[in-house]
Design a protein around this motif. Sequence first.
Motif, PDB file in Angstrom:
ATOM      1  N   THR A  18       3.596  34.114 -15.849  1.00 26.84           N
ATOM      2  CA  THR A  18       2.487  33.944 -16.801  1.00 26.84           C
ATOM      3  C   THR A  18       1.773  32.615 -16.553  1.00 26.84           C
ATOM      4  O   THR A  18       0.547  32.540 -16.564  1.00 26.84           O
ATOM      5  CB  THR A  18       3.003  34.032 -18.242  1.00 26.84           C
ATOM      6  OG1 THR A  18       3.593  35.312 -18.434  1.00 26.84           O
ATOM      7  CG2 THR A  18       1.889  33.822 -19.256  1.00 26.84           C
ATOM      8  N   PHE A  22      -2.166  32.020 -15.408  1.00 26.28           N
ATOM      9  CA  PHE A  22      -3.033  31.147 -16.193  1.00 26.28           C
ATOM     10  C   PHE A  22      -3.642  30.070 -15.296  1.00 26.28           C
ATOM     11  O   PHE A  22      -4.851  29.837 -15.326  1.00 26.28           O
ATOM     12  CB  PHE A  22      -2.242  30.518 -17.348  1.00 26.28           C
ATOM     13  CG  PHE A  22      -3.051  29.605 -18.211  1.00 26.28           C
ATOM     14  CD1 PHE A  22      -3.983  30.109 -19.102  1.00 26.28           C
ATOM     15  CD2 PHE A  22      -2.876  28.234 -18.150  1.00 26.28           C
ATOM     16  CE1 PHE A  22      -4.738  29.262 -19.911  1.00 26.28           C
ATOM     17  CE2 PHE A  22      -3.617  27.381 -18.955  1.00 26.28           C
ATOM     18  CZ  PHE A  22      -4.545  27.895 -19.828  1.00 26.28           C
ATOM     19  N   VAL A  54      -7.022  37.079 -23.728  1.00 21.91           N
ATOM     20  CA  VAL A  54      -6.699  36.299 -22.532  1.00 21.91           C
ATOM     21  C   VAL A  54      -7.965  35.633 -21.988  1.00 21.91           C
ATOM     22  O   VAL A  54      -7.944  34.459 -21.615  1.00 21.91           O
ATOM     23  CB  VAL A  54      -6.029  37.190 -21.460  1.00 21.91           C
ATOM     24  CG1 VAL A  54      -5.891  36.452 -20.140  1.00 21.91           C
ATOM     25  CG2 VAL A  54      -4.674  37.678 -21.950  1.00 21.91           C
ATOM     26  N   SER A  58      -8.507  31.555 -21.846  1.00 20.22           N
ATOM     27  CA  SER A  58      -8.712  30.917 -20.545  1.00 20.22           C
ATOM     28  C   SER A  58     -10.072  30.223 -20.478  1.00 20.22           C
ATOM     29  O   SER A  58     -10.168  29.096 -19.982  1.00 20.22           O
ATOM     30  CB  SER A  58      -8.601  31.959 -19.431  1.00 20.22           C
ATOM     31  OG  SER A  58      -7.320  32.554 -19.438  1.00 20.22           O
TER      32      SER A  58
END
Length: 77
Positions: A18, A22, A54, A58
């Motif tokens: 993860t 990212f 997400v 981000s």
Amino acid sequence: MTGSDLFEDPVQAQLIETQKRFMKRIEEGAALRRNQKERKQLYARWRQEFGDDVARESAKYVEALLAGKVGWPKFGK
């Protein structure tokens, strides 16, 4: 190996994966620091690929990084 070791390894591996994903998004967004239009296009693509949550998370991080409000994540070093 104890029972807790069996549980921790997959969780740790998932966390690392993860974090890598990212960092890849953050690096991709930061590479477009001089072109806001391309960054917005990138964020739209993220929405299609990863979903709203997400993409929003981000994009907010990239914008804060470019504004100097946050630094690079420590796990990315």
